[in-house]
Design a protein around this motif. Structure first.
Motif, PDB file in Angstrom:
ATOM      1  N   ASP A  58       0.869  -1.167   0.000  1.00 42.48           N
ATOM      2  CA  ASP A  58       0.000   0.000   0.000  1.00 42.48           C
ATOM      3  C   ASP A  58       0.912   1.226   0.000  1.00 42.48           C
ATOM      4  O   ASP A  58       2.121   1.117   0.172  1.00 42.48           O
ATOM      5  CB  ASP A  58      -0.875   0.019   1.255  1.00 42.48           C
ATOM      6  CG  ASP A  58      -1.825  -1.172   1.300  1.00 42.48           C
ATOM      7  OD1 ASP A  58      -2.260  -1.628   0.227  1.00 42.48           O
ATOM      8  OD2 ASP A  58      -2.116  -1.641   2.413  1.00 42.48           O
ATOM      9  N   PHE A  59       0.321   2.394  -0.135  1.00 43.95           N
ATOM     10  CA  PHE A  59       1.110   3.619  -0.141  1.00 43.95           C
ATOM     11  C   PHE A  59       1.335   4.143   1.268  1.00 43.95           C
ATOM     12  O   PHE A  59       0.915   5.240   1.625  1.00 43.95           O
ATOM     13  CB  PHE A  59       0.440   4.682  -1.026  1.00 43.95           C
ATOM     14  CG  PHE A  59       0.510   4.343  -2.474  1.00 43.95           C
ATOM     15  CD1 PHE A  59       1.692   4.471  -3.179  1.00 43.95           C
ATOM     16  CD2 PHE A  59      -0.592   3.859  -3.141  1.00 43.95           C
ATOM     17  CE1 PHE A  59       1.771   4.142  -4.516  1.00 43.95           C
ATOM     18  CE2 PHE A  59      -0.533   3.521  -4.490  1.00 43.95           C
ATOM     19  CZ  PHE A  59       0.654   3.664  -5.178  1.00 43.95           C
ATOM     20  N   SER A  60       2.017   3.350   2.075  1.00 44.26           N
ATOM     21  CA  SER A  60       2.405   3.786   3.412  1.00 44.26           C
ATOM     22  C   SER A  60       3.825   3.306   3.665  1.00 44.26           C
ATOM     23  O   SER A  60       4.252   2.289   3.106  1.00 44.26           O
ATOM     24  CB  SER A  60       1.462   3.227   4.482  1.00 44.26           C
ATOM     25  OG  SER A  60       1.658   1.837   4.645  1.00 44.26           O
ATOM     26  N   VAL A  61       4.533   4.013   4.497  1.00 40.84           N
ATOM     27  CA  VAL A  61       5.920   3.646   4.788  1.00 40.84           C
ATOM     28  C   VAL A  61       5.987   2.228   5.349  1.00 40.84           C
ATOM     29  O   VAL A  61       6.808   1.421   4.910  1.00 40.84           O
ATOM     30  CB  VAL A  61       6.565   4.663   5.760  1.00 40.84           C
ATOM     31  CG1 VAL A  61       7.936   4.193   6.202  1.00 40.84           C
ATOM     32  CG2 VAL A  61       6.657   6.037   5.111  1.00 40.84           C
ATOM     33  N   ASP A  62       5.139   1.924   6.311  1.00 40.38           N
ATOM     34  CA  ASP A  62       5.163   0.593   6.922  1.00 40.38           C
ATOM     35  C   ASP A  62       4.906  -0.512   5.903  1.00 40.38           C
ATOM     36  O   ASP A  62       5.598  -1.527   5.889  1.00 40.38           O
ATOM     37  CB  ASP A  62       4.123   0.488   8.046  1.00 40.38           C
ATOM     38  CG  ASP A  62       4.546   1.258   9.293  1.00 40.38           C
ATOM     39  OD1 ASP A  62       5.756   1.505   9.463  1.00 40.38           O
ATOM     40  OD2 ASP A  62       3.653   1.596  10.089  1.00 40.38           O
ATOM     41  N   SER A  63       3.932  -0.313   5.046  1.00 37.39           N
ATOM     42  CA  SER A  63       3.603  -1.314   4.038  1.00 37.39           C
ATOM     43  C   SER A  63       4.746  -1.496   3.042  1.00 37.39           C
ATOM     44  O   SER A  63       5.073  -2.617   2.651  1.00 37.39           O
ATOM     45  CB  SER A  63       2.318  -0.925   3.310  1.00 37.39           C
ATOM     46  OG  SER A  63       1.987  -1.900   2.354  1.00 37.39           O
ATOM     47  N   ILE A  64       5.356  -0.397   2.645  1.00 32.66           N
ATOM     48  CA  ILE A  64       6.482  -0.469   1.701  1.00 32.66           C
ATOM     49  C   ILE A  64       7.656  -1.207   2.331  1.00 32.66           C
ATOM     50  O   ILE A  64       8.251  -2.097   1.711  1.00 32.66           O
ATOM     51  CB  ILE A  64       6.885   0.946   1.237  1.00 32.66           C
ATOM     52  CG1 ILE A  64       5.768   1.519   0.343  1.00 32.66           C
ATOM     53  CG2 ILE A  64       8.226   0.933   0.509  1.00 32.66           C
ATOM     54  CD1 ILE A  64       5.907   2.992   0.049  1.00 32.66           C
TER      55      ILE A  64
END
Length: 97
Positions: A58-64
């Motif tokens: 997803d477009f979140s730091v954690d997801s990346i």
């Protein structure tokens, strides 16, 4: 398994002349099962997007970060065109004069 605390390895950097470092990094990442990432290493506008890392996230730091650490990456790209690299080097030299 992590290799000397390495979470991911850049195996495709578009600013190269011969590509030996990219080849060597890719070989090591594959041997050690280290997630691979790619980078344009853009120092000027024309080089942006020469190399990319595609991943499931997803477009979140954690997801990346989770996607990279899980090895859900694909690396694509080409070398930054040599004339663009030479132009940058020449411009830097001229500015120093």
């Amino acid at each position: 398994m992590k290799y000397v605390g390495v979470d991911a390895m850049e195996t495709l950097n578009s600013r190269y002349i011969f590509g030996y470092s990219n080849w060597r990094a890719k070989k090591m990442a594959e041997e050690k099962n280290i997630p691979q990432i790619g980078s344009s290493d853009a120092h000027f506008l024309g080089a942006i997007g020469s190399c990319v890392t595609e991943l499931e996230a997803d477009f979140s730091v954690d997801s990346i970060l989770k996607g990279i650490l899980a090895g859900k990456t694909s690396v694509y790209g080409d070398r930054t065109p040599l004339p663009l690299i030479l132009k940058e080097v020449i411009n830097k030299k001229i500015r120093r004069i």
